[in-house]
Design a protein around this motif. Structure first.
Motif, PDB file in Angstrom:
ATOM      1  N   LYS A 107     -14.283   8.892  64.118  1.00 24.35           N
ATOM      2  CA  LYS A 107     -14.343   9.794  62.745  1.00 24.35           C
ATOM      3  C   LYS A 107     -13.026   9.033  61.948  1.00 24.35           C
ATOM      4  N   THR A 118     -10.842   9.384  58.246  1.00 21.92           N
ATOM      5  CA  THR A 118     -10.663   9.985  57.001  1.00 21.92           C
ATOM      6  C   THR A 118     -10.198   8.964  55.699  1.00 21.92           C
ATOM      7  N   SER A 124      -9.361   8.541  51.363  1.00 18.31           N
ATOM      8  CA  SER A 124      -9.122   9.398  50.090  1.00 18.31           C
ATOM      9  C   SER A 124     -10.187   8.863  49.178  1.00 18.31           C
TER      10      SER A 124
END
Length: 78
Positions: free
Chosen positions: A12, A14, A16
């Motif tokens: 996974k 992350t 912005s």
């Protein structure tokens, strides 16, 4: 699960919104460059296609003077 099948772990990441937008733009740019480099000749759109309708709209607005198109040099200052 069968002995022949191995499970893979998901990674996974992350991002912005700005990073995701940049990534999408890069992928689209690469795909468009690859498409433009192909010598496909002429292709035809189905008149019922939304893309066909959009192209007709752009042509009508260009002919009526509602649109201004820029050259590569105008955009990239090259």
């Amino acid at each position: 699960m069968s002995d022949n099948v191995t499970a893979t772990q998901e990674t996974k990441v992350t991002l912005s919104v700005q990073q995701l937008e940049s990534l999408i733009r890069k992928v689209v740019r690469e795909e468009l460059m690859e498409f433009a480099a192909q010598e496909l000749g002429v292709f035809h759109l189905d008149k019922e296609s939304p893309l066909y309708e959009d192209m007709e709209d752009i042509l009508e607005r260009k002919e009526s003077g509602e649109l201004n198109f820029y050259t590569h040099e105008d955009i990239w200052n090259e």
